[in-house]
Scaffold this motif. Sequence first.
Motif, PDB file in Angstrom:
ATOM      1  N   THR A  73       0.843  -1.191   0.000  1.00  0.00           N
ATOM      2  CA  THR A  73       0.000   0.000   0.000  1.00  0.00           C
ATOM      3  C   THR A  73       0.883   1.247   0.000  1.00  0.00           C
ATOM      4  O   THR A  73       2.106   1.172   0.140  1.00  0.00           O
ATOM      5  CB  THR A  73      -0.889   0.019   1.245  1.00  0.00           C
ATOM      6  N   PHE A  74       0.246   2.416  -0.142  1.00  0.00           N
ATOM      7  CA  PHE A  74       0.998   3.670  -0.095  1.00  0.00           C
ATOM      8  C   PHE A  74       1.721   3.804   1.239  1.00  0.00           C
ATOM      9  O   PHE A  74       2.904   4.159   1.292  1.00  0.00           O
ATOM     10  CB  PHE A  74       0.052   4.864  -0.294  1.00  0.00           C
ATOM     11  N   ALA A  75       1.018   3.520   2.341  1.00  0.00           N
ATOM     12  CA  ALA A  75       1.607   3.685   3.666  1.00  0.00           C
ATOM     13  C   ALA A  75       2.776   2.726   3.878  1.00  0.00           C
ATOM     14  O   ALA A  75       3.832   3.111   4.401  1.00  0.00           O
ATOM     15  CB  ALA A  75       0.539   3.473   4.737  1.00  0.00           C
ATOM     16  N   ARG A  76       2.622   1.451   3.473  1.00  0.00           N
ATOM     17  CA  ARG A  76       3.688   0.470   3.675  1.00  0.00           C
ATOM     18  C   ARG A  76       4.911   0.806   2.820  1.00  0.00           C
ATOM     19  O   ARG A  76       6.055   0.694   3.281  1.00  0.00           O
ATOM     20  CB  ARG A  76       3.178  -0.928   3.338  1.00  0.00           C
ATOM     21  N   LEU A 109       5.774   3.742   1.831  1.00  0.00           N
ATOM     22  CA  LEU A 109       6.399   4.937   2.401  1.00  0.00           C
ATOM     23  C   LEU A 109       7.282   4.594   3.588  1.00  0.00           C
ATOM     24  O   LEU A 109       8.371   5.173   3.758  1.00  0.00           O
ATOM     25  CB  LEU A 109       5.309   5.936   2.792  1.00  0.00           C
ATOM     26  N   ARG A 110       6.855   3.657   4.407  1.00  0.00           N
ATOM     27  CA  ARG A 110       7.696   3.228   5.537  1.00  0.00           C
ATOM     28  C   ARG A 110       9.020   2.657   5.031  1.00  0.00           C
ATOM     29  O   ARG A 110      10.079   2.923   5.597  1.00  0.00           O
ATOM     30  CB  ARG A 110       6.951   2.178   6.363  1.00  0.00           C
ATOM     31  N   ALA A 126      -1.352   9.779   5.317  1.00  0.00           N
ATOM     32  CA  ALA A 126      -1.142  11.198   5.604  1.00  0.00           C
ATOM     33  C   ALA A 126      -0.134  11.387   6.729  1.00  0.00           C
ATOM     34  O   ALA A 126       0.775  12.232   6.637  1.00  0.00           O
ATOM     35  CB  ALA A 126      -2.478  11.854   5.962  1.00  0.00           C
ATOM     36  N   GLN A 127      -0.271  10.602   7.797  1.00  0.00           N
ATOM     37  CA  GLN A 127       0.651  10.715   8.925  1.00  0.00           C
ATOM     38  C   GLN A 127       2.079  10.348   8.513  1.00  0.00           C
ATOM     39  O   GLN A 127       3.048  10.991   8.939  1.00  0.00           O
ATOM     40  CB  GLN A 127       0.189   9.793  10.062  1.00  0.00           C
ATOM     41  N   MET A 128       2.207   9.312   7.669  1.00  0.00           N
ATOM     42  CA  MET A 128       3.531   8.909   7.205  1.00  0.00           C
ATOM     43  C   MET A 128       4.154   9.984   6.326  1.00  0.00           C
ATOM     44  O   MET A 128       5.369  10.233   6.377  1.00  0.00           O
ATOM     45  CB  MET A 128       3.437   7.590   6.438  1.00  0.00           C
ATOM     46  N   ALA A 129       3.337  10.642   5.494  1.00  0.00           N
ATOM     47  CA  ALA A 129       3.850  11.712   4.641  1.00  0.00           C
ATOM     48  C   ALA A 129       4.355  12.886   5.482  1.00  0.00           C
ATOM     49  O   ALA A 129       5.407  13.472   5.195  1.00  0.00           O
ATOM     50  CB  ALA A 129       2.759  12.171   3.688  1.00  0.00           C
ATOM     51  N   ILE A 130       3.603  13.222   6.542  1.00  0.00           N
ATOM     52  CA  ILE A 130       4.021  14.289   7.459  1.00  0.00           C
ATOM     53  C   ILE A 130       5.343  13.915   8.133  1.00  0.00           C
ATOM     54  O   ILE A 130       6.269  14.736   8.240  1.00  0.00           O
ATOM     55  CB  ILE A 130       2.936  14.549   8.522  1.00  0.00           C
TER      56      ILE A 130
END
Length: 485
Positions: free
Chosen positions: A286-289, A291-292, A313-317
Amino acid sequence: MSNIDINIEIQQLITSEQAWHYKVIPKEVNGRSITFYSDKNNVDIVEDELELVMGKDIKFSYADDETIKHALARYYRSHNGSTVKKVHKLANQDVDDFLGRIINDAHQSRSSDIHIEPMEQKCRIRIRIDGKLIEKYSLNPKEYPSLLNKIKVKSNLDIAEKRLPQDGRMVHDTATGKFDIRVSTLPSIYGEKIVMRLLSNDTTEINIESLGFNQNQLNNYLTGTKRNQGIILISGPTGSGKTTTLYATLKILNTDDSNILTIEDPVEYTIDGVNQVQLNEGIGLTFARALRTFLRQDPDIIMLGEIRDVDTAQMAIRAALTGHLVLSTVHTNSAWGTISRLIDMGVPAYNLADTLVLSVAQRLIRLLCPHCKTIDNEADEKVPLALSNTIAGIKIYKAIGCNQCHFTGFKGRRALYEVLPVDKELEKLIKQQASEIDDYLVAKGIATISSLVLEAVVHGETSIDEAIPLLLNDESIMNKAGNDN
């Protein structure tokens, strides 16, 4: 005769090459005979040859040469001097060749999507050009399954699965190179509907200066991209050109001393030197995974195809706070709306204020054909009462249609941008979670999409029909118009 009207089934009796070569338009079929529209002076030349080509008796209805030329331009489009081939019924065609013709036709027309839709009496094939769908082909429903299976095989989809939606990809070869096609199937009451998204791999024509920014907006945008950390967000509905803007930005940021990582759904263009990852939610990518993982890949610049949830959103911040430049998109109506949306999703206002560099909103408008546009004397009747004062006294143009625009009345599209750079004053408004910032926008001279689309109407670049949907989405315009009334 001033005009010739034919349906899609009659249109397919001959190819585009035949229509232009013989200068004829099919009118009707009656048993063993076909009637064509033709210039009277042309009949003796083409009658015998058409009978050999068609294998039927040929009859004629007469029309003047100008009417024939208009009908040829309307029903058998030409592209840069060459004709796009029409096809006969699939029963007389090799299915692979037919599929290739559909895709080539769409590609030459600079179409973004192909829609193949089974219906009770026929199967309709439409392509999307400049944001609008145009019917191009029609099939007998009995001929559709073979085309469906060919598309599924090429896209690595399950031929036996007809009850559930499926997603796949295929690669199509042309004389000028290869490009990817994203395929989506959807079960309907008459069979599986297919949408094919054409994804160009060529970024040579994507240029940040030619997208539609005015000079002040471009200066603000380019200044924001020079930051070494923070978030740049681009908002707008599907099909508004957000991805193109992101790719144009990556092109100018793509240098030998930068590590750029992207997670996309799908990867629409490939850029040498950029590490691009395809989203795959089916296996948990996913986008969040992604990004991590990106944060452990020593990135300088990260591009997220879309911020869809609070986790992403939190990961992008977090990525922006730890020294990275993050680019992404959000589905909202305005640049300020993007900020409100993220706060509503649970992003702390103080974190957003500290990391946001730019918020950009964009839309695409169709441009009137300069060769045939004319003054719209009925514009006042089309405008909702709430907007009547907004356009009072303005000379408004409308679409007509001519050979130059293939009788659509429009020729090309242009992006409209709302660029909101974050300064100290706006940081305070974000932290205060202000409900609206109209006074701030006026004081800073920031052009909104609504003001730009009105400007395009005033200058005769687009019609009021194109402008109204954008104006109705702007609450400040509607509120002001309502107060004026």
